[in-house]
Design a protein around this motif. Structure first.
Motif, PDB file in Angstrom:
ATOM      1  N   MET A   1       0.831  -1.204   0.000  1.00 20.05           N
ATOM      2  CA  MET A   1       0.000   0.000   0.000  1.00 20.05           C
ATOM      3  C   MET A   1       0.866   1.253   0.000  1.00 20.05           C
ATOM      4  SD  MET A   1      -3.410  -0.297   0.417  1.00 20.05           S
ATOM      5  CE  MET A   1      -4.707  -1.086   1.268  1.00 20.05           C
ATOM      6  N   ASP A   2       1.882   1.286  -0.811  1.00 17.93           N
ATOM      7  CA  ASP A   2       2.779   2.421  -0.780  1.00 17.93           C
ATOM      8  C   ASP A   2       2.270   3.610  -1.574  1.00 17.93           C
ATOM      9  OD1 ASP A   2       3.064   0.832  -2.980  1.00 17.93           O
ATOM     10  OD2 ASP A   2       5.226   1.058  -3.143  1.00 17.93           O
ATOM     11  N   SER A   3       2.029   3.420  -2.864  1.00 20.62           N
ATOM     12  CA  SER A   3       1.688   4.555  -3.724  1.00 20.62           C
ATOM     13  C   SER A   3       0.204   4.922  -3.684  1.00 20.62           C
ATOM     14  CB  SER A   3       2.098   4.251  -5.166  1.00 20.62           C
ATOM     15  OG  SER A   3       1.329   3.185  -5.657  1.00 20.62           O
ATOM     16  N   GLU A   4      -0.595   4.222  -2.889  1.00 15.86           N
ATOM     17  CA  GLU A   4      -2.032   4.506  -2.883  1.00 15.86           C
ATOM     18  C   GLU A   4      -2.438   5.552  -1.848  1.00 15.86           C
ATOM     19  OE1 GLU A   4      -3.445   0.199  -4.619  1.00 15.86           O
ATOM     20  OE2 GLU A   4      -4.111   0.797  -2.648  1.00 15.86           O
ATOM     21  N   HIS A   5      -1.457   6.139  -1.180  1.00 17.84           N
ATOM     22  CA  HIS A   5      -1.793   7.109  -0.141  1.00 17.84           C
ATOM     23  C   HIS A   5      -1.423   8.535  -0.539  1.00 17.84           C
ATOM     24  CE1 HIS A   5      -3.249   4.222   2.711  1.00 17.84           C
ATOM     25  NE2 HIS A   5      -2.190   3.469   2.488  1.00 17.84           N
ATOM     26  N   HIS A   6      -1.333   8.790  -1.830  1.00 14.47           N
ATOM     27  CA  HIS A   6      -1.026  10.135  -2.305  1.00 14.47           C
ATOM     28  C   HIS A   6      -2.295  10.982  -2.334  1.00 14.47           C
ATOM     29  CE1 HIS A   6       3.035   9.129  -3.272  1.00 14.47           C
ATOM     30  NE2 HIS A   6       2.683   8.167  -4.102  1.00 14.47           N
ATOM     31  N   ASP A   7      -2.108  12.298  -2.323  1.00 16.62           N
ATOM     32  CA  ASP A   7      -3.247  13.216  -2.408  1.00 16.62           C
ATOM     33  C   ASP A   7      -3.799  13.285  -3.824  1.00 16.62           C
ATOM     34  OD1 ASP A   7      -3.141  13.845   0.290  1.00 16.62           O
ATOM     35  OD2 ASP A   7      -1.786  15.525  -0.026  1.00 16.62           O
ATOM     36  N   ILE A   8      -2.939  13.040  -4.815  1.00 11.38           N
ATOM     37  CA  ILE A   8      -3.352  13.058  -6.216  1.00 11.38           C
ATOM     38  C   ILE A   8      -3.310  11.619  -6.730  1.00 11.38           C
ATOM     39  CG2 ILE A   8      -2.862  13.937  -8.538  1.00 11.38           C
ATOM     40  CD1 ILE A   8      -3.660  16.146  -6.548  1.00 11.38           C
ATOM     41  N   MET A   9      -4.410  11.188  -7.326  1.00 12.45           N
ATOM     42  CA  MET A   9      -4.531   9.792  -7.750  1.00 12.45           C
ATOM     43  C   MET A   9      -4.760   9.690  -9.256  1.00 12.45           C
ATOM     44  SD  MET A   9      -6.994   8.586  -4.615  1.00 12.45           S
ATOM     45  CE  MET A   9      -6.908   6.820  -4.909  1.00 12.45           C
ATOM     46  N   THR A  10      -4.379   8.539  -9.811  1.00 15.92           N
ATOM     47  CA  THR A  10      -4.617   8.257 -11.220  1.00 15.92           C
ATOM     48  C   THR A  10      -5.971   7.569 -11.370  1.00 15.92           C
ATOM     49  OG1 THR A  10      -3.637   6.063 -11.074  1.00 15.92           O
ATOM     50  CG2 THR A  10      -2.145   7.887 -11.604  1.00 15.92           C
ATOM     51  N   ILE A  11      -6.420   7.440 -12.606  1.00  9.09           N
ATOM     52  CA  ILE A  11      -7.662   6.699 -12.895  1.00  9.09           C
ATOM     53  C   ILE A  11      -7.560   5.285 -12.322  1.00  9.09           C
ATOM     54  CG2 ILE A  11      -9.004   5.637 -14.776  1.00  9.09           C
ATOM     55  CD1 ILE A  11      -9.603   8.492 -14.960  1.00  9.09           C
ATOM     56  N   SER A  12      -6.415   4.660 -12.537  1.00 13.51           N
ATOM     57  CA  SER A  12      -6.190   3.300 -12.068  1.00 13.51           C
ATOM     58  C   SER A  12      -6.301   3.199 -10.542  1.00 13.51           C
ATOM     59  CB  SER A  12      -4.810   2.827 -12.534  1.00 13.51           C
ATOM     60  OG  SER A  12      -4.499   1.588 -11.976  1.00 13.51           O
ATOM     61  N   GLN A  13      -5.713   4.148  -9.837  1.00 10.54           N
ATOM     62  CA  GLN A  13      -5.769   4.148  -8.370  1.00 10.54           C
ATOM     63  C   GLN A  13      -7.189   4.378  -7.868  1.00 10.54           C
ATOM     64  OE1 GLN A  13      -2.713   7.156  -7.921  1.00 10.54           O
ATOM     65  NE2 GLN A  13      -1.381   5.695  -6.895  1.00 10.54           N
ATOM     66  N   VAL A  14      -7.917   5.274  -8.535  1.00 15.82           N
ATOM     67  CA  VAL A  14      -9.305   5.549  -8.143  1.00 15.82           C
ATOM     68  C   VAL A  14     -10.175   4.309  -8.390  1.00 15.82           C
ATOM     69  CG1 VAL A  14     -11.349   6.965  -8.623  1.00 15.82           C
ATOM     70  CG2 VAL A  14      -9.098   8.035  -8.460  1.00 15.82           C
ATOM     71  N   ALA A  15      -9.938   3.626  -9.504  1.00 13.64           N
ATOM     72  CA  ALA A  15     -10.685   2.400  -9.811  1.00 13.64           C
ATOM     73  C   ALA A  15     -10.465   1.364  -8.703  1.00 13.64           C
ATOM     74  CB  ALA A  15     -10.251   1.844 -11.162  1.00 13.64           C
ATOM     75  N   LYS A  16      -9.219   1.205  -8.282  1.00  9.39           N
ATOM     76  CA  LYS A  16      -8.912   0.256  -7.199  1.00  9.39           C
ATOM     77  C   LYS A  16      -9.562   0.708  -5.894  1.00  9.39           C
ATOM     78  CE  LYS A  16      -4.519  -1.541  -8.833  1.00  9.39           C
ATOM     79  NZ  LYS A  16      -3.180  -1.017  -9.038  1.00  9.39           N
ATOM     80  N   TYR A  17      -9.495   2.004  -5.630  1.00  6.84           N
ATOM     81  CA  TYR A  17     -10.046   2.596  -4.402  1.00  6.84           C
ATOM     82  C   TYR A  17     -11.548   2.315  -4.286  1.00  6.84           C
ATOM     83  CZ  TYR A  17     -10.667   6.379  -0.921  1.00  6.84           C
ATOM     84  OH  TYR A  17     -10.953   7.120   0.192  1.00  6.84           O
TER      85      TYR A  17
END
Length: 63
Positions: free
Chosen positions: A1-17
């Protein structure tokens, strides 16, 4: 869970979220349902906007 805690997210990260497909996420962003902005040709989503969106959804708003 390293890169998923940024303030700015990609489409891919939002989809996972949200545990939805990237295609659905992309469509929601393009339709303005998920607040986002573009850097070059890449969409980015501010995590605080997702928090606001979740609150709206919890309050019964539809997207």
């Amino acid at each position: 869970m390293d890169s998923e805690h940024h303030d700015i997210m990609t489409i891919s990260q939002v989809a996972k979220y949200f545990q939805i497909s990237e295609m659905t996420t992309y469509k929601l962003v393009q339709d303005g349902k998920i607040p986002a902005f573009k850097i070059g040709s890449h969409w980015r989503i501010q995590k605080s906007d997702l928090t606001d969106l979740i609150q709206k959804l919890k309050n019964g708003e539809r997207i």
